[in-house]
Design a protein around this motif. Structure first.
Motif, mmCIF file in Angstrom:
data_model
loop_
_atom_site.group_PDB
_atom_site.id
_atom_site.type_symbol
_atom_site.label_atom_id
_atom_site.label_comp_id
_atom_site.label_asym_id
_atom_site.label_seq_id
_atom_site.Cartn_x
_atom_site.Cartn_y
_atom_site.Cartn_z
ATOM 1 N N SER A 49 0.822 -1.200 0.000
ATOM 2 C CA SER A 49 0.000 0.000 0.000
ATOM 3 C C SER A 49 0.857 1.251 0.000
ATOM 4 N N SER A 50 0.467 2.193 -0.853
ATOM 5 C CA SER A 50 1.213 3.448 -0.921
ATOM 6 C C SER A 50 0.610 4.498 -0.012
ATOM 7 N N TYR A 51 -0.453 4.131 0.694
ATOM 8 C CA TYR A 51 -1.173 5.141 1.462
ATOM 9 C C TYR A 51 -0.335 5.743 2.575
ATOM 10 N N ASP A 399 -7.904 6.210 -5.037
ATOM 11 C CA ASP A 399 -8.098 4.812 -5.425
ATOM 12 C C ASP A 399 -9.568 4.409 -5.375
ATOM 13 N N PHE A 400 -10.289 4.873 -4.365
ATOM 14 C CA PHE A 400 -11.709 4.530 -4.297
ATOM 15 C C PHE A 400 -12.464 5.156 -5.472
ATOM 16 N N VAL A 480 -7.745 15.984 -9.323
ATOM 17 C CA VAL A 480 -7.908 15.457 -10.691
ATOM 18 C C VAL A 480 -6.554 15.020 -11.243
ATOM 19 N N GLN A 481 -5.510 15.777 -10.967
ATOM 20 C CA GLN A 481 -4.179 15.397 -11.434
ATOM 21 C C GLN A 481 -3.759 14.062 -10.835
ATOM 22 N N ARG A 486 -2.654 8.340 -11.356
ATOM 23 C CA ARG A 486 -2.865 6.995 -10.822
ATOM 24 C C ARG A 486 -3.486 6.075 -11.879
ATOM 25 N N TYR A 487 -4.411 6.581 -12.671
ATOM 26 C CA TYR A 487 -5.029 5.773 -13.724
ATOM 27 C C TYR A 487 -3.966 5.275 -14.697
#
Length: 591
Positions: A49-51, A399-400, A480-481, A486-487
Motif C-alpha cells: 500500500s502506498s497510502y 483509489d476509491f 484530478v491530477q 494513478r489511472y
C-alpha cells in the motif's frame, strides 16, 4: 447498446429505483454484499500500500487482509448494500443445545469444482431472521481438484440471515459465527464469517474482480472463496464464504475499543472475587456502555469500581473508528453531516455512549466535509486553517474514486461505502465492499449498460449521493491530477489484468464455469446482473428450490461472462478517451 432515453423508460426506471430505495430502507431487509468478499485463487498479488507514504499520514495503513486470495468474491453483498453490525450482540434464539442432526458428509454431495460447505440447522429449522441466531453444525471440506485455498472445518456454529435487498431475494445471504476462532481462509483466526449469495450477479464474479483489483492496488478488501452450499441437505448454489468486515487484527487492524472493554472486564474480574462468575455479563455491559472511558468508573450489580489507571493507559480517543456511509442508516451510533451524508459507526458499535469519542468523530468528519466543499478546499479545525488533504488519506480517496469509476458501481457513496480512522491517523477510504451491482450489473434496475458516464456525476439514488463529496473533489485540480496519474500508473498493469488472456476474468470463469451453470440452474437470475429481461424483484425465473428446475449449460454461464467482458471492454475504451490528457479529463468531469 444505445441508451434508452424515452420518457416512458425513464419513468419506469424511476419506479424501479424507488422500489429499490424503499426495499433498502431501515428495517426493510438486507443486501448480500456487506460487509464481505475477496479474490479467487489466481488473483494478482497486491502491491504494498502506498497510502502510508503521503506526508500527511501520521501512522501506517492498517494491515487489512491485502493478500489477494485468487479471484474470488467479497462483500457485504448487495444489490444495494448491507451494513456491518457488531454481530456479537445479536441474541441467540435459545440456549445452545446439541443439534439433533449433523451436516451431511461432503462425500455424498456434488462439489461442482468447489469446496463443499454443508450446514445442518438444529431440528431442520428455517433461517428466518437477520437478528436471531439459530444453532447448527457445519462441515467445510476442500475440493481435491480445486485451486481454492481453504481450511477444513467440522463443528458447531450459529447462523442467521443478513443483508438488505438480498435478504428479500429467493437466494438468501447468511452470517455465521463459529464456536471458536478458526482460520478458514488462511487469513487469520476469527469466529465471524458471511455467506454472500451474489444473487443479482449471474456471473457470480463482480464482487470478486472488484475486490481482487482493489487488493492489487494495495486497497483493503476482505478475503473470501467460492463454495457449493448445502443447507439441511439441499443444494443452495454458489456462495462466497467471506471474512466479515469488522475491526480485528486479521481484518481491519486499527485500535479496537471493544477489545479494551473486554480487557477491562478481565482486569476487574481478576481483582474482585465477587465478579469472577460475571465475566461475560460485565464484558457485555462495558461494550454497550463506553461511558466508563470518560467517567473512569464502572457501576455493576450495585457496586462502583474505580478504573482510572486502566483508562489513563488507553490511547487518545481520536481514532479506532470504522465508518459506513449508507442510506439504510440503521446502526446504533449514527449521524448526518450538514450535507445530509448518512454516517454510521460500525466500530465501536456503541461509540455514542462515550461523549468524547462521539463528539470527536462527528466533529472530524464534519471538518472533512467542510474542507472538501469549501471554494478553496480549506476549513478551520481545532483553531487552525487546514486543507482536506491534512485530514484525509488522499491516495485512498483517489483509489476509491478509480475503483468506483472503472466498475461504475451503483452503490458507491450511496450504500456500503466504508472508511476508517485509526488513532492519530487520517480518514481513509476502505475497505471496499458491495460491488455486485457494478460493471453493467446495475441494468437490473436501470435497463441500460451505462458505460459512457461518470458514476460520480450521474448517480443520484438519494439526496446524499447527489451531494456526495466526490462531486466537490473533482473540482480540485490537484485531486484530478492525482486521479489522472494513478489511472495511467495502473492502466497497463492492474487494470489490464482484468481482460488480459489468462487474466482475472478468465481465471474466474475457469474456476466458476461448472458451479456457475449449476447456480444458474438453481437460480436463473437473468436480468439480475446480466443484460437479459428484468425478472422481477426477488423473483426466480428458473424456479429455484421450488417448482421445476431448468438445467443450465456451461455455455449459458459463459455467455453471462462474455457480457461482462464486453461491458468492461467498452468501459475502458471510454475511460481511456477521457484520460488522454489532463485538459480532456477536467472538461469531462466538470462539463
Amino acid at each position: 447498446m444505445k441508451r434508452n432515453t424515452s420518457k416512458k423508460t425513464a419513468r419506469f426506471s424511476a419506479l424501479i429505483l424507488s422500489l429499490l430505495l424503499t426495499a433498502c430502507a431501515p428495517g426493510a431487509g438486507g443486501a448480500d454484499a456487506s460487509q464481505d468478499a475477496s479474490a479467487p485463487t489466481a488473483s494478482v498479488a497486491p502491491e504494498p500500500s502506498s497510502y502510508a507514504s503521503t506526508e500527511e499520514m501520521q501512522t501506517t495503513a492498517p494491515n487489512l487482509s491485502t493478500t489477494a486470495a485468487a479471484s474470488e468474491n467479497v462483500s457485504q453483498e448487495p444489490s444495494t448494500a448491507e451494513s456491518v453490525t457488531a454481530e456479537d450482540s445479536s441474541p441467540a434464539t435459545e440456549p445452545s443445545t446439541p443439534a439433533e442432526t449433523v451436516a451431511p458428509e461432503p462425500a455424498s454431495l456434488a462439489s461442482y469444482g468447489l469446496p463443499i460447505l454443508s450446514i445442518q440447522t438444529e431440528n431442520n429449522r428455517e433461517i428466518a431472521s437477520k437478528d436471531v441466531y439459530i444453532n447448527a453444525t457445519m462441515n467445510l471440506t476442500p475440493d481435491e481438484d480445486s485451486t481454492v485455498d481453504i481450511a477444513a472445518y467440522a463443528g458447531d456454529i450459529q447462523i442467521k440471515g443478513r443483508g438488505n435487498s438480498t435478504w428479500m431475494a429467493a437466494k438468501k445471504p447468511y452470517k455465521i459465527k463459529l464456536s471458536k476462532k478458526t482460520d478458514l481462509l488462511n487469513s487469520g483466526k476469527n469466529k465471524h464469517y458471511v455467506l454472500l449469495a451474489n444473487y443479482y450477479d449471474s456471473t457470480l464474479m463482480r464482487n470478486d474482480i472488484a475486490f481482487s483489483t482493489a487488493k492489487a492496488m494495495g486497497f483493503p478488501a476482505m478475503d473470501g472463496v467460492h463454495v457449493s452450499l448445502y443447507l439441511n441437505g439441499e443444494y443452495q448454489g454458489d456462495y462466497m464464504l467471506c471474512e466479515h468486515l469488522r475491526v480485528d487484527p486479521a481484518r481491519l487492524d486499527i485500535h479496537d475499543w471493544e477489545d479494551d472493554a473486554a480487557d477491562l472486564a478481565d482486569t476487574l474480574c481478576e481483582a474482585h472475587s465477587e465478579l469472577k462468575d460475571a465475566s461475560d455479563q460485565l464484558e457485555g455491559a462495558l461494550t454497550k456502555d463506553l461511558s466508563w472511558m470518560s467517567s473512569k468508573t464502572v457501576s455493576f450489580n450495585g457496586q462502583e469500581y474505580d478504573v482510572s489507571d486502566f483508562v489513563d493507559a488507553l490511547p487518545a480517543r481520536n481514532g479506532g473508528f470504522l465508518l459506513e456511509l449508507d442510506d439504510t442508516y440503521d446502526e446504533v451510533s449514527k449521524f448526518k453531516t450538514k450535507l445530509g451524508q448518512p454516517i454510521m459507526v460500525s466500530g465501536p458499535e456503541y461509540a455514542k455512549t462515550d461523549s468524547e469519542l462521539w463528539t470527536y468523530i462527528q466533529t472530524y468528519v464534519q471538518a472533512v466535509e467542510d474542507a472538501i466543499t469549501s471554494p478553496d478546499f480549506t476549513t478551520e479545525y481545532e483553531g487552525r486553517i487546514v486543507s482536506y488533504q491534512d485530514l484525509v488519506n488522499v491516495d485512498s480517496f483517489v483509489d476509491f474514486f478509480l475503483l468506483t469509476e472503472v466498475f461504475a458501481n451503483l452503490d458507491s457513496m450511496f450504500k456500503s461505502t466504508f472508511m476508517y480512522k485509526d488513532v492519530d491517523g487520517l480518514l481513509t477510504m476502505g475497505p471496499i465492499w458491495d460491488f455486485d451491482l457494478c460493471a453493467g450489473g446495475s441494468m437490473v434496475i436501470e435497463f441500460q449498460p451505462y458505460y459512457e458516464r461518470w458514476q460520480t456525476t450521474y448517480r443520484s439514488l438519494s439526496k446524499a449521493q447527489g451531494k456526495q463529496w466526490y462531486r466537490y473533489l473533482i473540482r480540485d485540480p490537484e485531486f484530478v491530477q492525482r486521479v489522472y496519474d494513478r489511472y495511467h500508473e495502473l492502466r497497463d498493469t492492474v487494470f489490464a489484468d482484468l481482460l488480459a488472456q489468462g487474466g482475472l476474468v478468465d481465471r474466474m470463469e475457469a474456476l466458476l464455469t461448472e458451479s456457475g451453470a449449476a447456480n444458474l440452474s438453481m437460480w436463473n437470475a437473468s436480468g439480475f446482473g446480466g443484460f437479459g429481461g428484468f425478472g422481477g424483484w426477488g423473483q426466480n425465473p428458473r424456479g429455484g428450490n421450488s417448482g421445476q428446475k431448468k438445467p443450465a449449460t456451461p455455455e449459458e454461464y459463459k455467455a453471462k461472462v462474455d457480457e461482462l467482458r464486453s461491458w468492461l471492454t467498452k468501459r475502458f475504451t471510454w475511460l481511456d478517451a477521457q484520460m488522454q490528457d489532463m485538459d480532456t479529463l477536467t472538461k469531462s468531469l466538470t462539463h
